[in-house]
Design an enzyme around this catalytic site. Structure first.
Site, PDB file in Angstrom:
ATOM      1  N   CYS A   1       0.835  -1.206   0.000  1.00 54.19           N
ATOM      2  CA  CYS A   1       0.000   0.000   0.000  1.00 54.19           C
ATOM      3  C   CYS A   1       0.870   1.255   0.000  1.00 54.19           C
ATOM      4  CB  CYS A   1      -0.920  -0.002   1.212  1.00 54.19           C
ATOM      5  SG  CYS A   1      -1.950   1.486   1.337  1.00 54.19           S
TER       6      CYS A   1
ATOM      7  N   CYS B   1     -13.935 -10.812  19.123  1.00 56.18           N
ATOM      8  CA  CYS B   1     -13.088 -10.067  18.185  1.00 56.18           C
ATOM      9  C   CYS B   1     -11.890  -9.444  18.893  1.00 56.18           C
ATOM     10  CB  CYS B   1     -13.901  -8.980  17.480  1.00 56.18           C
ATOM     11  SG  CYS B   1     -14.597  -7.738  18.593  1.00 56.18           S
TER      12      CYS B   1
ATOM     13  N   GLN C   1     -20.736  -8.808   9.942  1.00 58.63           N
ATOM     14  CA  GLN C   1     -19.307  -9.091   9.825  1.00 58.63           C
ATOM     15  C   GLN C   1     -18.731  -8.436   8.573  1.00 58.63           C
ATOM     16  OE1 GLN C   1     -17.178 -10.592  11.834  1.00 58.63           O
ATOM     17  NE2 GLN C   1     -18.629 -11.256  13.417  1.00 58.63           N
TER      18      GLN C   1
ATOM     19  N   CYS D   1      -4.107  -0.164   8.668  1.00 54.61           N
ATOM     20  CA  CYS D   1      -3.427  -1.461   8.660  1.00 54.61           C
ATOM     21  C   CYS D   1      -2.196  -1.405   9.572  1.00 54.61           C
ATOM     22  CB  CYS D   1      -2.982  -1.838   7.250  1.00 54.61           C
ATOM     23  SG  CYS D   1      -4.346  -2.205   6.120  1.00 54.61           S
TER      24      CYS D   1
ATOM     25  N   CYS E   1      -1.518   6.351   6.876  1.00 55.63           N
ATOM     26  CA  CYS E   1      -2.807   5.741   7.208  1.00 55.63           C
ATOM     27  C   CYS E   1      -2.669   4.774   8.380  1.00 55.63           C
ATOM     28  CB  CYS E   1      -3.352   5.007   5.986  1.00 55.63           C
ATOM     29  SG  CYS E   1      -4.836   4.024   6.312  1.00 55.63           S
TER      30      CYS E   1
END
Length: 454
Positions: free
Chosen positions: A93, A407, A283, A104, A101
């Site tokens: 990326c 999660c 999800q 991630c 960013c």
């Protein structure tokens, strides 16, 4: 230090505060991975550093992004790699890296190593918070990729069917930087699903808009865009590259109101179509619903005529799967705090007369139901977990099996400790990499009562 004459207390002047270390650079040896998408290191003086954009064992130069001389720990970015790990790759990326960013965490790591890092975090959290080894938790130590996500290094699965774009002061769409309100304008998000990317949101200007939420349903062609105007802002004319319904967030009460098109999207899972209203939970990974239903139902092995609870039931995904399997002689109760989600769940399950959906928080509604026993329970709590009180109430119902969908490995581990105290132990645990390139993972733990000595 000065004295406040009115209160008699001492106050610290700005000059007396500990000095900020933001911008300070150190050369460090990187230690183990930690929960949160970073690794642990120490400054030459011994202060703990949580470092992003690195790997265990690397030698890097870091720049502090948050913390002072007296902070318990500092946050930092690895800005130069001096000795690289063999699993480091060039980030695919263009918007990934220090100060860029924050969506991630592991773009710079081979996919297989990403899953290993997530497994290391889960192992550490189980040991630290649940006082369990992987073997005691019934986990084989693997983090399973979703089918089709096992790609070569340098390739990124486009899995994110829901993306929240932030909009900067110039009307450019982007994503927020790590632990910041600043916006990183982008022209493409590699992990965004095709149905999101094809809307063309990044290529347009969004004057007077603070956020654009894009949703691409799985199993239908439904697309939805939810706009949050800036205070006092007006909606622009919305033109997209693909048809999509448009919603807006009301400034006063934050309700999501329709502008044009449907107020929901249609999802597909377990052989059924599910209505999910704007802002409702589903999800994010396109294969997650099917994978989790399969893992939960295999673990619970529902039988005809059994009673079951679906706590934090959302739009009724697990309640519907349970109802199918316990049959007309069985019964299912779902509890959900979101009003719109309750409406959707009741709509989705209207053909199951033995399913009841109650509105409210689990800790308040469950005691009011008068239910004193249940055969099966599914818990899919928010990121903070279910908590001790709810765990104790669930265990008191004496279910033969419990499925806990998590999660967050820390919340899972805390609640597993509560369940152990309440007399339940994991039969098995599975971990799924349903959030590639990020530090997140999804777990399913199947619990059963501890056998008492005769």
């Amino acid at each position: 230090m000065t004295s406040d004459r009115d209160t008699g207390t001492d106050t610290v002047t700005p000059a007396e505060q500990a000095a900020s270390l933001v911008g300070t650079e150190y050369e460090v040896e990187v230690g183990p991975v930690a929960h949160g998408g970073h690794c642990v290191a120490r400054t030459p003086g011994g202060q703990v550093l949580f470092v992003r954009h690195t790997l265990p064992g690397e030698r890097v130069r870091v720049r502090v992004t948050d913390g002072r001389e007296d902070s318990r720990f500092l946050r930092a970015d690895a800005v130069e790699v001096i000795e690289a790990d063999k699993d480091r790759i060039e980030a695919p990326c263009a918007f990934s890296g220090p100060g860029r960013c924050g969506g991630c965490d592991w773009q710079h790591v081979k996919p297989g190593r990403q899953r290993k890092l997530k497994g290391d975090v889960l192992t550490e959290q189980l040991g630290h918070l649940a006082r369990m080894t992987p073997e005691e938790a019934g986990w084989d130590g693997t983090v399973e990729p979703a089918p089709g996500d096992k790609l070569p290094a340098g390739e990124v699965p486009a899995w994110r069917t829901r993306v929240q774009y932030a909009v900067d002061a110039d009307g450019r769409a982007g994503l927020r930087r790590h632990r910041s309100h600043e916006v990183e304008p982008i022209d493409r998000c590699l992990i965004a699903a095709e149905g999101v990317s094809e809307l063309g949101i990044e290529a347009r200007e969004w004057p007077q808009i603070a956020a654009v939420d894009a949703i691409a349903a799985t199993g239908s062609q439904d697309r939805q865009v939810v706009l949050t105007p800036r205070p006092g802002g007006r909606l622009p004319i919305v033109e997209l590259d693909r048809p999509a319904s448009v919603m807006r967030v009301n400034e006063k009460d934050k309700k999501v109101l329709p502008v044009h098109g449907r107020s929901f999207v249609r999802e597909r899972a377990d052989g059924r179509t599910w209505r999910v209203g704007a802002g409702g939970f589903w999800q994010v990974h396109p294969q997650a619903a099917e994978l989790l239903i399969d893992a939960v139902m295999r673990g619970l092995t529902p039988r005809k005529g059994e009673s079951a609870l679906d706590l934090y039931c959302g739009v009724g995904l697990f309640a519907g799967a349970l109802a199918d399997r316990v049959g007309e002689e069985g019964a299912v109760l779902g509890i959900e705090s979101g009003k719109r989600a309750v409406e959707d769940a009741r709509h989705n399950l209207t053909d199951y007369p033995r399913v009841r959906i109650e509105h409210g928080t689990v800790d308040k509604v469950l005691p009011r139901t008068g239910i004193s026993e249940a055969d099966l329970v599914v818990l899919d709590p928010p990121r903070a977990g279910a908590g001790k009180r709810t765990v104790e109430r669930v265990a008191a119902l004496g279910p033969r099996r419990i499925a806990y969908v998590a999660c967050d490995p820390a919340a899972l581990s805390r609640d597993l400790a509560h369940f152990r105290t309440a007399g339940y132990r994991p039969r098995f645990l599975r971990a799924f990499d349903l959030f590639p390139m990020t530090h997140h993972l999804e777990c399913v733990a199947i619990l059963e009562p501890v056998k008492k000595d005769a």
